[in-house]
Design an enzyme around this catalytic site. Structure first.
Site, short mmCIF file in Angstrom:
data_model
loop_
_atom_site.label_atom_id
_atom_site.label_comp_id
_atom_site.label_asym_id
_atom_site.label_seq_id
_atom_site.Cartn_x
_atom_site.Cartn_y
_atom_site.Cartn_z
N SER A 36 0.83 -1.20 0.00
CA SER A 36 0.00 0.00 0.00
C SER A 36 0.87 1.25 0.00
CB SER A 36 -0.88 0.01 1.25
OG SER A 36 -0.06 0.21 2.38
N LYS A 37 0.21 2.39 -0.20
CA LYS A 37 0.91 3.67 -0.19
C LYS A 37 1.57 3.88 1.18
CE LYS A 37 -0.18 8.59 -0.44
NZ LYS A 37 1.07 8.90 0.19
N ARG A 38 0.85 3.42 2.20
CA ARG A 38 1.38 3.58 3.56
C ARG A 38 2.70 2.84 3.74
NH1 ARG A 38 -2.14 2.25 8.64
NH2 ARG A 38 -0.46 2.39 10.15
N ASP A 82 5.27 5.04 2.35
CA ASP A 82 5.56 6.18 3.23
C ASP A 82 6.43 5.74 4.39
OD1 ASP A 82 4.05 7.70 1.59
OD2 ASP A 82 2.24 7.69 2.85
#
Ligand code: GLU
Length: 515
Positions: free
Chosen positions: A263-265, A268
């Site tokens: 995921s994008k998380r 990050d």
């Protein structure tokens, strides 16, 4: 078969493209190229509520950066367009009319509130509400209403959706997935999906099937998340009386730890991008990192994605787009999820970086310099590339070694190195070395090295005793390229100046450390 291979990448313009989406596009593209077929880009923009400004342009720019060329699409045109679903409404309307005629679809007038009440009621009985043959009789639709009631509803302009009528007697829907083999799913788990919403726009399921048919798509290659929809799609093809395309459902790209979808998380938290190019959210202005802006070459990025879920059946890992197109086949796509590795991504970038002609890299470095606040001549750019390229993962990393571009100040010195490596006698060695260097006439790496070695020998000194302090004095750092090459790059005058100021800094730091 080659003439008839037609595949499509069908993103919804709802935001930036996740690397999983880029991989889907890549595999479709490679499959088309491997078989002399066509690769289409279809924009699936029927869900107006999820439409995001700029997303369509982003998708096109990302594919173009990757080197994925579109044969037919919104900008490219093509005989079976338009290639944007919002421009194809008439096709969906006539398709749904055909299903209504055949009694394979029906109008349903249930309001969202009524549907919610049905869901809640089922929940209270520890059941899950599914709109299908077993429940449609209790809902407000063509089957539960009398014909008078239906006419009255339609005349009053009551809003309705059009639903697919799933089989009354459950059956196994069987199809062959090009990656997973035979798949059999009971139609009992398929609900009476909405095909056309109250706003008259089609849902994904209807539009996707209608378009794949009319665009003569031979293979639907898409993410695993669409596997549960496949039986519905097969039933729809049957309803229309059309032959279904072949299906291939790609494995997920997993988190670096291997559990769950990347995921994008994760990006990050792990400090790596999950998008091909940078994305600026038009609403919040937030920027999400992209591989392009982080310094990856498209060749490396594509090669990394290629190997995330596919292998050639041997040890090879490096593939250009042309090589990949020649080697690609669906049967070598893995069934299980492919774990993403940020280190492997970097490794691929290094692979391509090391291969590039230094003159090309020097040009890149030269162009990047102003944005890094560095003044650089073309000649110096080439010397720096020659010295540094084996030591970095990205060309931009070179700018982290600030001492390449200017004399380090005292604050730039690595205190730990001085603490460990700068001894009582070091300053006097440096001053003697300075005398030796000053006498060199042709200040080239070779002569500097030869004189340096002769100096060590005459004093019976070890390499480490002198070379490392020499490096610290000139760069402030403990690592870097060959010091002989670096000294040649600086030239005699600057080398001696840096040596002098470096020794001064080191001595001051030494004093500060002892007080
Ligand atoms: N529009 C769908 C998506 O965004 C396409 C899925 C498909 O390829 O059928 O993923």
């Amino acid at each position: 078969m080659s003439q008839n291979i037609r595949v499509r990448f069908a993103p919804s313009p709802t935001g930036p493209l996740h690397i999983g989406g880029v991989r889907t596009a890549l595999y479709n593209y490679l499959f088309a190229k491997a078989n002399g077929g066509k690769f289409l880009l279809r924009i699936e923009d029927t869900d107006q509520t999820r439409f995001v400004n700029g997303a369509e342009d982003y998708i096109e720019e990302a594919l173009s950066w990757c080197g994925i060329k579109i044969d037919e699409g919104v900008k490219e045109g093509g005989a079976l367009g338009p290639y944007k679903q919002s421009h194809r409404s008439e096709l969906y309307a006539s398709a749904v009319a055909c299903l209504l005629d055949k009694g394979m679809a029906y109008r349903a007038f249930d309001t969202p509130e009524e549907l919610n009440a049905l869901r809640k009621d089922a929940e209270s009985k520890k059941q899950v509400f599914q709109y299908d043959a077993s429940t449609r009789g209790n809902c407000r639709n063509e089957f539960s209403m009398s014909s008078e009631e239906l006419v009255q509803q339609l005349e009053s302009g009551a809003p309705y959706v059009i639903r697919f009528k799933t089989p009354e007697t459950p059956e196994n829907v069987v199809f062959n997935d090009e990656i997973r083999g035979e798949i059999s799913i009971s139609s009992a788990i398929v609900d009476d999906k909405v095909l056309m919403k109250m706003d008259g726009l089609p849902t994904y399921h209807l539009a996707n099937v209608v378009d794949d048919h009319h665009m003569k798509i031979s293979h639907v290659i898409r993410g695993e998340e669409w596997l549960p929809s496949a039986p519905l799609h097969i039933l729809l093809y049957r309803g229309f009386g059309w032959a279904p395309p072949k299906f291939a459902h790609l494995p997920l790209i997993l988190k670096p730890e291997g559990n769950g979808k990347l995921s994008k998380r994760d990006g990050d938290e792990g400090g790596f991008p999950v998008f091909p190019i940078e994305w600026k959210d038009p609403k919040t202005g937030n920027i999400s990192a992209g591989y392009r802006e982080n310094g990856y070459s498209p060749e490396a990025f594509i090669n990394m994605l290629l190997m995330l879920g596919w292998n050639p059946g041997d040890e090879r890992e490096k593939f250009t787009m042309e090589e990949a197109a020649a080697a690609f086949s669906l049967d070598r796509i893995v069934k299980s999820g492919a774990r993403f590795s940020p280190d492997k991504a970097k490794w691929f970038n290094e692979l391509y970086l090391r291969e590039k002609p230094h003159s090309e890299l020097a040009q890149e470095l030269y162009k990047l310099a102003p944005s890094k606040g560095v003044e650089l001549s073309k000649k110096d750019a080439l010397s720096i590339v020659n010295m540094m390229i084996e030591r970095v993962s990205f060309i931009g990393d070179i700018f982290n070694a600030k001492w390449l571009f200017s004399t380090p100040s005292k604050e730039d010195f690595a205190i730990k190195m001085i603490k460990k490596k700068w001894k009582e006698e070091t300053a006097s060695h440096m001053s003697d070395l300075s005398g030796v260097l000053a006498n060199i006439e042709v200040f080239s790496a070779d002569t500097i090295e030869a004189e340096f070695k002769a100096f060590l020998e005459s004093r019976e000194l070890g390499f480490g005793q002198v070379l490392l302090p020499f490096r610290i004095a000139l760069t402030g750092a403990g690592g870097g390229p060959s010091m002989f090459e670096f000294a040649e790059f600086l030239g005699k005058e600057k080398t001696l100046e840096r040596l002098e100021s470096g020794v001064k800094n080191a001595l001051e730091i030494k004093v500060e450390l002892s007080t």
